[in-house]
Design a protein around this motif. Structure first.
Motif, PDB file in Angstrom:
ATOM      1  N   HIS A 124      -1.210  50.196  39.903  1.00 31.14           N
ATOM      2  CA  HIS A 124      -2.216  49.242  40.339  1.00 31.14           C
ATOM      3  C   HIS A 124      -1.524  47.917  40.633  1.00 31.14           C
ATOM      4  O   HIS A 124      -0.756  47.414  39.825  1.00 31.14           O
ATOM      5  CB  HIS A 124      -3.282  49.057  39.264  1.00 31.14           C
TER       6      HIS A 124
ATOM      7  N   SER B 125      -2.105  43.816  42.351  1.00 29.54           N
ATOM      8  CA  SER B 125      -3.099  42.817  42.722  1.00 29.54           C
ATOM      9  C   SER B 125      -2.733  42.081  44.000  1.00 29.54           C
ATOM     10  O   SER B 125      -3.585  41.837  44.853  1.00 29.54           O
ATOM     11  CB  SER B 125      -3.266  41.791  41.589  1.00 29.54           C
ATOM     12  N   GLU B 126      -1.452  41.728  44.116  1.00 32.10           N
ATOM     13  CA  GLU B 126      -1.063  40.836  45.201  1.00 32.10           C
ATOM     14  C   GLU B 126       0.435  40.920  45.435  1.00 32.10           C
ATOM     15  O   GLU B 126       1.206  41.174  44.510  1.00 32.10           O
ATOM     16  CB  GLU B 126      -1.443  39.392  44.839  1.00 32.10           C
TER      17      GLU B 126
ATOM     18  N   SER C 211      -0.420  33.116  46.805  1.00 31.30           N
ATOM     19  CA  SER C 211      -0.058  32.634  45.472  1.00 31.30           C
ATOM     20  C   SER C 211       1.223  31.810  45.475  1.00 31.30           C
ATOM     21  O   SER C 211       2.280  32.307  45.857  1.00 31.30           O
ATOM     22  CB  SER C 211       0.098  33.826  44.519  1.00 31.30           C
TER      23      SER C 211
ATOM     24  N   SER D 182      -5.569  41.552  53.861  1.00 28.50           N
ATOM     25  CA  SER D 182      -6.331  42.011  52.693  1.00 28.50           C
ATOM     26  C   SER D 182      -6.903  43.394  52.972  1.00 28.50           C
ATOM     27  O   SER D 182      -7.213  43.732  54.130  1.00 28.50           O
ATOM     28  CB  SER D 182      -7.452  41.026  52.359  1.00 28.50           C
TER      29      SER D 182
ATOM     30  N   GLY E  13      -9.432  45.123  47.586  1.00 26.66           N
ATOM     31  CA  GLY E  13      -9.117  43.840  46.985  1.00 26.66           C
ATOM     32  C   GLY E  13      -7.644  43.487  46.984  1.00 26.66           C
ATOM     33  O   GLY E  13      -7.283  42.322  46.741  1.00 26.66           O
ATOM     34  N   PHE E  14      -6.776  44.459  47.240  1.00 23.13           N
ATOM     35  CA  PHE E  14      -5.340  44.164  47.287  1.00 23.13           C
ATOM     36  C   PHE E  14      -5.041  43.299  48.507  1.00 23.13           C
ATOM     37  O   PHE E  14      -5.586  43.518  49.592  1.00 23.13           O
ATOM     38  CB  PHE E  14      -4.547  45.468  47.355  1.00 23.13           C
TER      39      PHE E  14
ATOM     40  N   ARG F 278       2.576  40.987  42.074  1.00 28.65           N
ATOM     41  CA  ARG F 278       1.868  40.750  40.813  1.00 28.65           C
ATOM     42  C   ARG F 278       0.975  41.940  40.500  1.00 28.65           C
ATOM     43  O   ARG F 278       0.308  42.486  41.391  1.00 28.65           O
ATOM     44  CB  ARG F 278       1.027  39.472  40.901  1.00 28.65           C
TER      45      ARG F 278
ATOM     46  N   PRO G 299      -2.102  43.730  37.814  1.00 25.19           N
ATOM     47  CA  PRO G 299      -3.345  43.228  37.213  1.00 25.19           C
ATOM     48  C   PRO G 299      -3.168  42.571  35.853  1.00 25.19           C
ATOM     49  O   PRO G 299      -3.901  41.636  35.514  1.00 25.19           O
ATOM     50  CB  PRO G 299      -4.212  44.485  37.119  1.00 25.19           C
TER      51      PRO G 299
END
Length: 350
Positions: free
Chosen positions: A159, A161-162, A217, A263, A267-268, A287, A289
């Motif tokens: 998983h 996130s970014e 980020s 995107s 949500g990634f 990054r 989760p």
């Protein structure tokens, strides 16, 4: 199947281009696994109309490079093809590419040195033609086979996130190379087939404003910068170490920044920052989760030999000999969709 004959179908040939870099490694050899490796297959080239063969005469004389015709009988006899795009994007003569695919015998290997299409529809059409003929088809550039410093592995189905890649170079080649370099990290993530929701291209102050708004980020930018060994400004002047990201110096160094923000429906998201004047290499950060961040440099050996092409040549050769695809078609579809959304119809088969 033993691949005894490989034909490069060229759009052009010039020193320093991806075509020259890859073709030379197949006819001359390249550094691989601690030795100088020479492919055993017979290499030939098919040339566009009006091409002056004197540009290849030394290679034909010294390395027995042959000229090939693309008549039906010859195409059926060849074991593998490389379609070499001049632009580095899609192969411009789409009818030649599709027509040759349709004439190949089942099991012929095929690699597009570039992207499969300038939009997802053309990429899927090509893949469909190849599947109809039973021809495995792969597309990619040297950006697909980066050397990582440090070597970084992410378990499949992780998983995320970014992600963020910081790089430099001309538009749009720098953005697309950075995106393709990111693919090996994110294409096996959990829910990796989630559709692209948005692609945004930014320039100038829009880039910094997007960072302030949390669209990318600054923490990941700092982590990516920490892997660079080519930071501009004071480190370039006198060799001092400097936290360019932490001290807020990047905005002053990168006078005309560019960004690509992508995107997905799950949500990634990921950002490509092109910061000419602030950095001279390519680095990424991801990054997870739980907050963990990993980062690495996508090392690019210096020219004119650009030995990162040796890694790409090895991947192509292994694919030709084994028939095992080095990556799946989803990567090509994603790259083609981004090209389409950005509106870059650059010499391709769209």
């Amino acid at each position: 199947m033993s691949v005894r004959s490989i034909t490069f179908i060229l759009e052009d040939f010039a020193a320093g281009t991806p075509t020259q870099q890859v073709l030379d490694r197949f006819i001359i050899g390249y550094n691989r696994d601690g030795e100088f490796h020479r492919p055993e297959s017979q290499i030939s080239v098919a040339l566009p109309p009006g091409f002056k063969t004197e540009r290849l005469e030394s290679r034909m004389r010294e390395y027995k490079l042959r000229l090939a015709q693309l008549d039906l009988r010859t195409v059926r006899e060849i074991d593998a093809f490389v379609f070499a795009s001049t632009s580095g994007f899609a192969f411009s003569n789409g009818s030649l590419l599709e027509g040759t695919l349709l004439n190949m015998r089942r099991g012929t290997r095929c690699f597009i040195l570039g992207h499969m299409g300038n939009d997802q529809a053309s990429a899927r059409r090509l893949f469909g033609v190849a599947a109809l003929r039973g021809v495995p088809l792969v597309a990619g550039t040297v950006a697909a086979t980066p050397t990582l410093l440090p070597d970084t592995r992410i378990p499949p189905d992780s998983h995320m996130s970014e992600a963020l890649v910081v790089t430099q170079g001309p538009h749009p080649a720098a953005e697309l190379a950075a995106l393709e370099s990111l693919m090996p990290f994110i294409e096996t993530r959990h829910d990796s087939k989630s559709e692209i929701q948005e692609v945004r291209a930014l320039q100038g102050n829009e880039v910094w404003e997007a960072g302030q708004a949390g669209k990318w980020s600054r923490l990941l930018l700092s982590a990516a910068f920490s892997r660079s060994n080519n930071i501009k400004g004071d480190p370039e002047k006198d060799g001092r170490t400097q936290d360019a990201a932490g001290l807020g110096l990047i905005e002053n160094l990168a006078k005309n920044p560019r960004a690509l923000l992508i995107s997905h429906a799950d949500g990634f998201r990921y950002a490509i920052l092109v910061l000419d004047g602030a950095i001279g290499d390519t680095n990424l950060a991801i990054r997870f989760p739980e907050g963990r961040i990993i980062s690495t440099q996508l090392y690019q050996p210096p020219g004119p030999m650009h030995d990162n092409y040796s890694r790409l040549a090895g991947v192509i050769e292994d694919y030709f000999q084994s028939g095992d695809l080095p990556w799946n078609e989803q990567r090509s579809f994603l790259m083609s969709e981004v090209l389409s959304r950005l509106g870059h119809k650059i010499g391709g088969n769209a």
